[in-house]
Design a protein around this motif. Structure first.
Motif, PDB file in Angstrom:
ATOM      1  N   GLN A 159       0.652  -1.236   0.006  1.00  0.00           N
ATOM      2  CA  GLN A 159      -0.027   0.025   0.040  1.00  0.00           C
ATOM      3  C   GLN A 159       0.862   1.197  -0.038  1.00  0.00           C
ATOM      4  O   GLN A 159       1.393   1.653   0.986  1.00  0.00           O
ATOM      5  N   ILE A 160       1.272   1.839  -1.213  1.00  0.00           N
ATOM      6  CA  ILE A 160       1.920   2.869  -1.485  1.00  0.00           C
ATOM      7  C   ILE A 160       1.193   4.072  -1.790  1.00  0.00           C
ATOM      8  O   ILE A 160       0.256   3.914  -2.622  1.00  0.00           O
ATOM      9  N   HIS A 161       1.609   5.242  -1.728  1.00  0.00           N
ATOM     10  CA  HIS A 161       0.637   6.648  -2.056  1.00  0.00           C
ATOM     11  C   HIS A 161       1.585   7.629  -2.793  1.00  0.00           C
ATOM     12  O   HIS A 161       1.215   8.716  -2.629  1.00  0.00           O
ATOM     13  N   ASP A 162       2.646   7.065  -3.346  1.00  0.00           N
ATOM     14  CA  ASP A 162       3.513   8.073  -3.952  1.00  0.00           C
ATOM     15  C   ASP A 162       2.858   8.656  -5.312  1.00  0.00           C
ATOM     16  O   ASP A 162       2.094   7.925  -5.881  1.00  0.00           O
ATOM     17  N   ASP A 163       3.282   9.960  -5.658  1.00  0.00           N
ATOM     18  CA  ASP A 163       2.718  10.364  -6.842  1.00  0.00           C
ATOM     19  C   ASP A 163       3.769  10.046  -8.108  1.00  0.00           C
ATOM     20  O   ASP A 163       4.758  10.189  -7.698  1.00  0.00           O
ATOM     21  N   GLU A 269     -12.045 -10.635   8.803  1.00  0.00           N
ATOM     22  CA  GLU A 269     -11.559  -9.254   8.544  1.00  0.00           C
ATOM     23  C   GLU A 269     -10.004  -8.787   9.117  1.00  0.00           C
ATOM     24  O   GLU A 269      -9.711  -9.375  10.187  1.00  0.00           O
ATOM     25  N   ILE A 270      -9.491  -7.930   8.289  1.00  0.00           N
ATOM     26  CA  ILE A 270      -8.101  -7.620   8.926  1.00  0.00           C
ATOM     27  C   ILE A 270      -8.308  -6.544   9.978  1.00  0.00           C
ATOM     28  O   ILE A 270      -7.573  -6.488  10.950  1.00  0.00           O
ATOM     29  N   SER A 271      -9.412  -5.866   9.924  1.00  0.00           N
ATOM     30  CA  SER A 271      -9.517  -4.518  10.914  1.00  0.00           C
ATOM     31  C   SER A 271     -11.016  -4.369  10.936  1.00  0.00           C
ATOM     32  O   SER A 271     -11.318  -4.040  10.004  1.00  0.00           O
ATOM     33  N   PRO A 272     -11.626  -4.183  11.991  1.00  0.00           N
ATOM     34  CA  PRO A 272     -13.078  -3.932  12.252  1.00  0.00           C
ATOM     35  C   PRO A 272     -13.251  -2.330  12.301  1.00  0.00           C
ATOM     36  O   PRO A 272     -14.238  -1.688  12.258  1.00  0.00           O
ATOM     37  N   TYR A 273     -12.112  -1.319  12.402  1.00  0.00           N
ATOM     38  CA  TYR A 273     -12.252  -0.179  12.637  1.00  0.00           C
ATOM     39  C   TYR A 273     -12.514   0.580  11.307  1.00  0.00           C
ATOM     40  O   TYR A 273     -13.358   1.637  11.318  1.00  0.00           O
ATOM     41  N   ASN A 274     -12.361   0.225  10.127  1.00  0.00           N
ATOM     42  CA  ASN A 274     -12.659   0.832   8.999  1.00  0.00           C
ATOM     43  C   ASN A 274     -14.220   0.291   8.670  1.00  0.00           C
ATOM     44  O   ASN A 274     -14.694   0.737   7.558  1.00  0.00           O
ATOM     45  N   ASN A 275     -14.934  -0.536   9.323  1.00  0.00           N
ATOM     46  CA  ASN A 275     -16.204  -0.642   9.152  1.00  0.00           C
ATOM     47  C   ASN A 275     -17.131   0.258   9.678  1.00  0.00           C
ATOM     48  O   ASN A 275     -18.380   0.067   9.387  1.00  0.00           O
ATOM     49  N   ARG A 276     -16.797   1.385  10.262  1.00  0.00           N
ATOM     50  CA  ARG A 276     -17.391   2.392  10.974  1.00  0.00           C
ATOM     51  C   ARG A 276     -16.782   3.725  10.503  1.00  0.00           C
ATOM     52  O   ARG A 276     -15.626   3.622  10.596  1.00  0.00           O
ATOM     53  N   PRO A 604      -8.870   8.796  11.660  1.00  0.00           N
ATOM     54  CA  PRO A 604      -7.527   8.048  11.625  1.00  0.00           C
ATOM     55  C   PRO A 604      -6.539   8.892  11.610  1.00  0.00           C
ATOM     56  O   PRO A 604      -6.394   9.956  10.947  1.00  0.00           O
ATOM     57  N   PRO A 605      -5.040   8.769  12.090  1.00  0.00           N
ATOM     58  CA  PRO A 605      -3.961   9.811  11.913  1.00  0.00           C
ATOM     59  C   PRO A 605      -3.656  10.035  10.363  1.00  0.00           C
ATOM     60  O   PRO A 605      -3.142  11.154  10.103  1.00  0.00           O
ATOM     61  N   ASP A 606      -3.967   9.044   9.511  1.00  0.00           N
ATOM     62  CA  ASP A 606      -3.786   9.205   8.270  1.00  0.00           C
ATOM     63  C   ASP A 606      -4.750   8.461   7.612  1.00  0.00           C
ATOM     64  O   ASP A 606      -4.912   7.173   7.434  1.00  0.00           O
ATOM     65  N   ALA A 607      -5.645   9.362   6.796  1.00  0.00           N
ATOM     66  CA  ALA A 607      -7.052   8.496   6.350  1.00  0.00           C
ATOM     67  C   ALA A 607      -6.545   7.855   4.930  1.00  0.00           C
ATOM     68  O   ALA A 607      -7.070   6.632   4.938  1.00  0.00           O
ATOM     69  N   LEU A 608      -5.434   8.125   4.219  1.00  0.00           N
ATOM     70  CA  LEU A 608      -4.919   7.215   3.307  1.00  0.00           C
ATOM     71  C   LEU A 608      -4.624   5.777   3.803  1.00  0.00           C
ATOM     72  O   LEU A 608      -4.734   4.925   3.069  1.00  0.00           O
ATOM     73  N   GLU A 609      -3.953   5.582   4.802  1.00  0.00           N
ATOM     74  CA  GLU A 609      -3.526   4.527   5.471  1.00  0.00           C
ATOM     75  C   GLU A 609      -4.739   3.630   5.903  1.00  0.00           C
ATOM     76  O   GLU A 609      -4.764   2.321   6.003  1.00  0.00           O
ATOM     77  N   ASP A 610      -5.722   4.360   6.371  1.00  0.00           N
ATOM     78  CA  ASP A 610      -7.012   3.497   7.118  1.00  0.00           C
ATOM     79  C   ASP A 610      -7.821   3.151   5.707  1.00  0.00           C
ATOM     80  O   ASP A 610      -8.796   2.171   5.929  1.00  0.00           O
ATOM     81  N   GLN A 611      -7.766   3.646   4.811  1.00  0.00           N
ATOM     82  CA  GLN A 611      -8.654   3.353   3.436  1.00  0.00           C
ATOM     83  C   GLN A 611      -8.590   1.997   2.869  1.00  0.00           C
ATOM     84  O   GLN A 611      -9.376   1.106   2.818  1.00  0.00           O
ATOM     85  N   ALA A 612      -7.248   1.422   2.796  1.00  0.00           N
ATOM     86  CA  ALA A 612      -7.048   0.279   2.323  1.00  0.00           C
ATOM     87  C   ALA A 612      -5.835  -0.429   3.172  1.00  0.00           C
ATOM     88  O   ALA A 612      -4.889  -0.145   3.442  1.00  0.00           O
ATOM     89  N   LEU A 613      -6.343  -1.738   3.572  1.00  0.00           N
ATOM     90  CA  LEU A 613      -5.422  -2.351   4.554  1.00  0.00           C
ATOM     91  C   LEU A 613      -4.980  -3.751   4.341  1.00  0.00           C
ATOM     92  O   LEU A 613      -4.295  -4.519   4.741  1.00  0.00           O
ATOM     93  N   THR A 614      -5.703  -4.215   3.062  1.00  0.00           N
ATOM     94  CA  THR A 614      -5.062  -5.498   2.610  1.00  0.00           C
ATOM     95  C   THR A 614      -3.631  -5.460   1.733  1.00  0.00           C
ATOM     96  O   THR A 614      -3.657  -4.307   1.083  1.00  0.00           O
ATOM     97  N   ALA A 615      -2.804  -6.466   2.075  1.00  0.00           N
ATOM     98  CA  ALA A 615      -1.553  -6.598   1.432  1.00  0.00           C
ATOM     99  C   ALA A 615      -1.865  -6.741  -0.304  1.00  0.00           C
ATOM    100  O   ALA A 615      -2.651  -7.622  -0.566  1.00  0.00           O
ATOM    101  N   THR A 616      -1.196  -6.072  -1.155  1.00  0.00           N
ATOM    102  CA  THR A 616      -1.328  -5.981  -2.529  1.00  0.00           C
ATOM    103  C   THR A 616      -0.248  -5.953  -3.214  1.00  0.00           C
ATOM    104  O   THR A 616       0.802  -5.412  -2.794  1.00  0.00           O
ATOM    105  N   ASP A 617      -0.050  -6.501  -4.451  1.00  0.00           N
ATOM    106  CA  ASP A 617       1.090  -6.377  -5.317  1.00  0.00           C
ATOM    107  C   ASP A 617       0.854  -5.623  -6.555  1.00  0.00           C
ATOM    108  O   ASP A 617       1.459  -5.289  -7.183  1.00  0.00           O
TER     109      ASP A 617
END
Length: 700
Positions: A159-163, A269-276, A604-617
Motif C-alpha cells: 500500500q503505497i501512495h507516491d505520486d 476481516e483484517i480490521s473492524p475499525y474501517n467498518n464504521r 485516523p492519523p492518516d486517512a490514506l493508510e486507513d482506507q485500504a489495509l489489504t496487502a497487495t502487489d
C-alpha cells in the motif's frame, strides 16, 4: 591504454607527448630535416642515411615522449533496504515478517564484496499523505550517482501512495524489488464516506454519500448499516456493496452534529475499525428571525436596534408603536407617516416564523388584545423565545404582567421602580451560567466588576427561573427561565444602554444581550446543563457544564470497541468540570454522565493508510516493470541475492528464487604517473654520439 589489474586497484598505461616547443615549430624543424636529407640523397653524398639521425634524436627530446600510468580505485555499489513502518503494517504478522526479512536481506547484502548497504525506515508522510516509500528512496539516493546504484529492496505490504511511482522508479535507474508482508488474497470490508456536506440547516435533512466495499459479497446482496446520532436516535438502512448510496441525515440541533455510520464486522476481516465512519456536520440556523416591538421611545431603543442589526445572522423586524389602531384624528392617509400596528398578522398569522420576540419598554394601551397575548404565551410554551426589556412601565397598571403573559413570566413586580446609581453584579448562579460566566469585566465575587453603573431598576420578586445578574443588595436584574419547550428572559433595568455609550467605563452590553438572545434561541454552546466532547488528534476533551454546586464526579467513556472506561472530572471554572483522555484508535467515542451523553469522531492519523489495509502487489508490479525489478511475497520464502551485470538491469530477477543487484564496476582515479621515454641526459649523449658517428663515417 593497456590495463593491469590488482585487488581494488586498476592501472592503465599509455604513451603521451608533452612538447617543449609548439607543435608547429616541431613540424617546421622536421620538414627542414627531411629537405636536407633529401638533398644529400640526391647528391649521393656518402653517409647521407646517417645525417638525419642527430636531428631526429633532438626532435625526440623536444617532443618529450613519456609513458602515462593512471591508477583507478574501484567504488562500491550502493544498495538500499527500505522498511515500511506506516500504520497499515501494524496488522497481522506484518511487522514481524518485515523485521525478520530486513535483517536477513541486510546481512546478505553486507556479505557481498564491493557493496555498500544503506537502510531507511519510512513511516507515514507528513500532512496525512500515506506511505511514500519511493519518494523517500529518491531523496535518500540523491547523493549517489545513478551509475553506482545497485538496487533497492522495499519491505512493505504494497500500500503505497507516491505520486507517479513508475516515473520515480525510472529515475532511480536501478532495479527496485519489493518483498511483500501479508497474505496474498486478503479481503476486508470497509465503509467509505464518499461525500458529506460541511454544514446543514437545523431541522432539515442533508444527504451523505457512502460506499461499502466487500469482495466476499455476491452482486445484489445488502448489508444493514446502523446510523447513530449524537442525540441518541438510531436507524438502520440496508445498503448494497459497490455503488455509492445516499443516506439522509437529519440536522436536529445547532453546532456539530455527529453521526456514527457502521456495518457489521464479518469473520476474517483484517480490521473492524474501517467498518464504521463518523460524519460531523455543522448545524446552522437559516438566519434567526427576531421581532422587536418598542413601546415608549427611549435612548436605549437605538441601542437595541443597533445591536440586533449588527448581527449578520439575524433578520430583524422592528416596530415602534406610537399610534393606537383605533385612533382616528382625521389626518388624510396620504399625509400619514405612521401605520397601525399589524397585530393580527404578527401575533396570529406569522408568529411561528420568529425565533425570538422582544418587547422593549412596552406597556399595554389597548393596542394588543388579550387574546393575542394568549397566543404569544402558547408560542413560548411550544418552543418560542420571549425577552422583555422593561422600565418603570412594568410596575404600572399597563404592565405586561397584567396580561396572559403573567403565566409564563418568572417574576412578579412589586409596583415600584428604584432610582439611583448602582453597580450590577453576577449572582452565584450567574457566575456559573454560560450567559454571564466569564463576562468581560467580571473579576470574581471578591472584587468589584470593571464596568460602569446603571441608574434605575424595576423591583420584582422572583417566583421561578434563574437570576443571573442582581443589584449589590440582591434585587434581580437579569432573570431567565424555561417555560414548557420555550424560554423567557427579563432585563429589569432600562439603563443598560449606558454601557454601550461608555459612560463611566461602560460595560459588556453587546456580549450580555447577544448571549441572552442566543440562549433564548437555544444556542448549544450556551446551554447551562450540557455535556460536550471534542477531539484534537489523538486526544479527547470532555466538558460538563452545570448550575449545580455538586456536579458529577466522573463520566463514562465508551470506546469504539464498546468498552466503558471511567473518566474522573476536575473543576476547570465556575460551573465547569472537565477531563482529558487519549484516543488510541480511530472511531466514535461517547461520554455520558447518566443523564446526558456526547459523541466525538476521532479520525485516523492518516486517512490514506486507513482506507485500504489489504496487502497487495497491484501497485508495485508497474514499479518493478519500469525499473527491471521484481515483486515477491515473503510467505513464499526469502529470495537469494545475486550480482548481475550492469547492462542486465531489465532482467535483474530470476524465476522467483533470486533477485539481482547490479554490478556497475565504477572506478575513480587515485593517481597519475608520467615516465619519460627519452630522458634529457641520455638523449643528449645519443645526439652527441650520433654526431661523432656521422663524422667518422664521412671521414673514411
Amino acid at each position: 591504454m593497456t590495463p593491469s589489474v590488482s585487488p581494488g586497484i586498476t592501472t592503465l598505461s599509455a604513451i603521451g607527448w608533452t612538447p617543449l616547443i609548439p607543435l608547429w615549430a616541431l613540424g617546421l624543424l622536421l620538414a627542414a630535416l627531411l629537405v636536407l636529407t633529401a638533398a644529400a640523397a640526391l647528391r649521393r653524398q656518402p653517409g647521407w642515411v646517417l645525417r638525419p639521425l642527430p636531428g631526429l634524436i633532438l626532435l625526440a627530446l623536444l617532443g618529450n615522449p613519456h609513458v602515462v600510468q593512471e591508477q583507478r580505485v574501484s567504488l562500491p555499489d550502493v544498495a538500499f533496504v527500505v522498511s515500511d513502518t506506516s500504520d497499515s503494517m501494524s496488522y497481522g504478522s506484518r511487522i514481524a515478517d518485515r523485521e525478520q526479512a530486513a535483517a536477513a536481506v541486510t546481512d546478505m547484502m553486507r556479505a557481498q564484496p564491493g557493496l555498500e548497504v544503506r537502510t531507511l525506515r519510512v513511516s507515514n508522510a507528513p500532512d496525512h499523505r500515506g506511505s511514500r516509500l519511493l519518494t523517500a528512496l529518491e531523496q535518500a539516493a540523491a547523493d549517489v550517482p545513478p551509475q553506482r546504484r545497485a538496487a533497492a529492496v522495499l519491505l512493505t505490504d504494497g500500500q503505497i501512495h507516491d505520486d507517479a511511482p513508475e516515473a520515480i522508479a525510472r529515475r532511480f535507474a536501478a532495479p527496485v524489488h519489493s518483498l511483500l508482508a501479508g497474505t496474498p488474497g486478503e479481503s476486508d470490508r470497509r465503509l467509505i464516506v464518499v461525500s458529506a456536506p460541511a454544514f446543514g440547516l437545523v431541522d432539515r435533512t442533508v444527504t451523505v454519500s457512502v460506499r461499502l466495499e466487500d469482495p466476499t459479497l455476491t452482486p445484489g446482496s445488502t448489508v444493514p448499516m446502523t446510523l447513530r446520532q449524537d442525540d441518541g436516535s438510531t436507524s438502520t438502512l440496508d445498503i448494497p456493496a459497490g455503488p455509492p448510496v445516499s443516506v439522509p441525515v437529519r440536522i436536529r440541533h445547532g453546532g456539530a452534529v455527529v453521526t456514527d455510520l457502521s456495518v457489521p464486522v464479518r469473520p476474517g476481516e483484517i480490521s473492524p475499525y474501517n467498518n464504521r465512519q463518523a460524519v460531523s456536520i455543522a448545524g446552522v440556523r437559516d438566519r434567526l428571525r427576531v421581532l422587536l416591538i418598542s413601546g415608549e421611545p427611549t435612548v436605549g431603543e437605538r441601542a437595541w436596534r443597533t445591536l440586533l442589526k449588527s448581527d449578520p445572522n439575524v433578520d430583524l423586524v422592528h416596530f415602534t408603536i406610537l399610534r393606537p389602531p383605533l385612533k382616528d384624528d382625521g389626518t388624510p392617509l396620504n399625509e400619514l407617516a405612521l401605520i397601525a400596528f399589524p397585530v393580527q398578522e404578527l401575533f396570529e398569522e406569522r408568529l411561528k416564523d420568529f425565533d425570538l420576540v422582544i418587547f422593549d419598554r412596552y406597556s399595554r394601551r389597548a393596542l394588543v388584545p388579550s387574546a393575542f397575548f394568549k397566543l404569544l404565551a402558547a408560542y413560548v410554551r411550544n418552543g418560542g423565545a420571549l425577552l422583555l426589556a422593561v422600565g418603570p412601565e412594568f410596575s404600572e397598571a399597563s404592565s405586561l404582567y397584567d396580561s396572559p403573559l403573567a403565566e409564563i413570566l418568572p417574576v412578579t413586580p412589586t409596583g415600584r421602580a428604584v432610582p439611583g446609581a448602582f453597580l450590577p453584579t453576577l449572582s452565584p448562579t450567574g457566575q456559573r451560567h454560560p450567559v454571564t460566566a466569564a463576562l468581560p469585566g467580571w473579576s470574581g465575587p471578591d472584587r468589584p466588576p470593571q464596568w460602569g453603573p446603571w441608574l434605575r431598576y424595576v423591583d420584582t420578586t422572583v417566583r421561578q427561573g434563574s437570576t443571573l445578574m442582581q443589584t449589590p443588595d440582591g434585587a434581580p436584574l437579569l432573570v431567565v427561565d424555561r417555560v414548557g419547550q420555550g424560554r423567557v428572559g427579563l432585563v429589569l433595568s432600562d439603563t443598560i444602554w449606558l454601557w454601550a455609550r461608555g459612560w463611566q467605563s461602560g460595560g459588556p452590553q453587546t456580549d450580555l444581550i447577544r448571549r441572552t438572545a442566543h440562549w433564548l434561541m437555544r444556542e448549544p454552546d450556551l446551554e447551562e446543563e450540557a455535556l460536550t466532547l471534542r477531539s484534537d488528534g489523538a486526544r479527547l476533551t470532555a466538558e460538563r457544564r452545570s448550575l449545580s454546586v455538586t456536579p458529577p464526579a466522573e463520566l463514562t467513556l465508551t470506546l469504539p470497541d464498546g468498552q466503558d472506561v471511567a473518566l474522573p472530572l476536575t473543576v476547570t471554572g465556575p460551573g465547569r468540570t472537565g477531563a482529558e483522555a487519549a484516543a488510541p484508535v480511530p472511531g466514535v467515542y461517547r461520554v455520558s454522565d447518566g443523564a446526558r451523553s456526547a459523541v466525538a469522531a476521532v479520525a485516523p492519523p492518516d486517512a490514506l493508510e486507513d482506507q485500504a489495509l489489504t496487502a497487495t502487489d497491484h501497485l508495485l508490479i508497474p514499479v518493478a516493470t519500469a525499473s527491471g525489478g521484481a515483486v515477491r511475497w515473503l510467505k513464499d520464502g526469502l529470495p537469494a541475492l545475486r550480482r548481475t551485470a550492469a547492462d542486465s538491469s531489465r532482467h535483474a530477477a530470476g524465476d522467483g528464487s533470486w533477485i539481482g543487484l547490479r554490478r556497475n564496476g565504477e572506478t575513480v582515479a587515485s593517481g597519475v604517473r608520467q615516465t619519460p621515454l627519452l630522458p634529457l641526459v641520455p638523449g643528449l649523449i645519443l645526439c652527441v654520439g650520433s654526431l661523432f658517428l656521422l663524422w667518422w663515417r664521412e671521414g673514411r
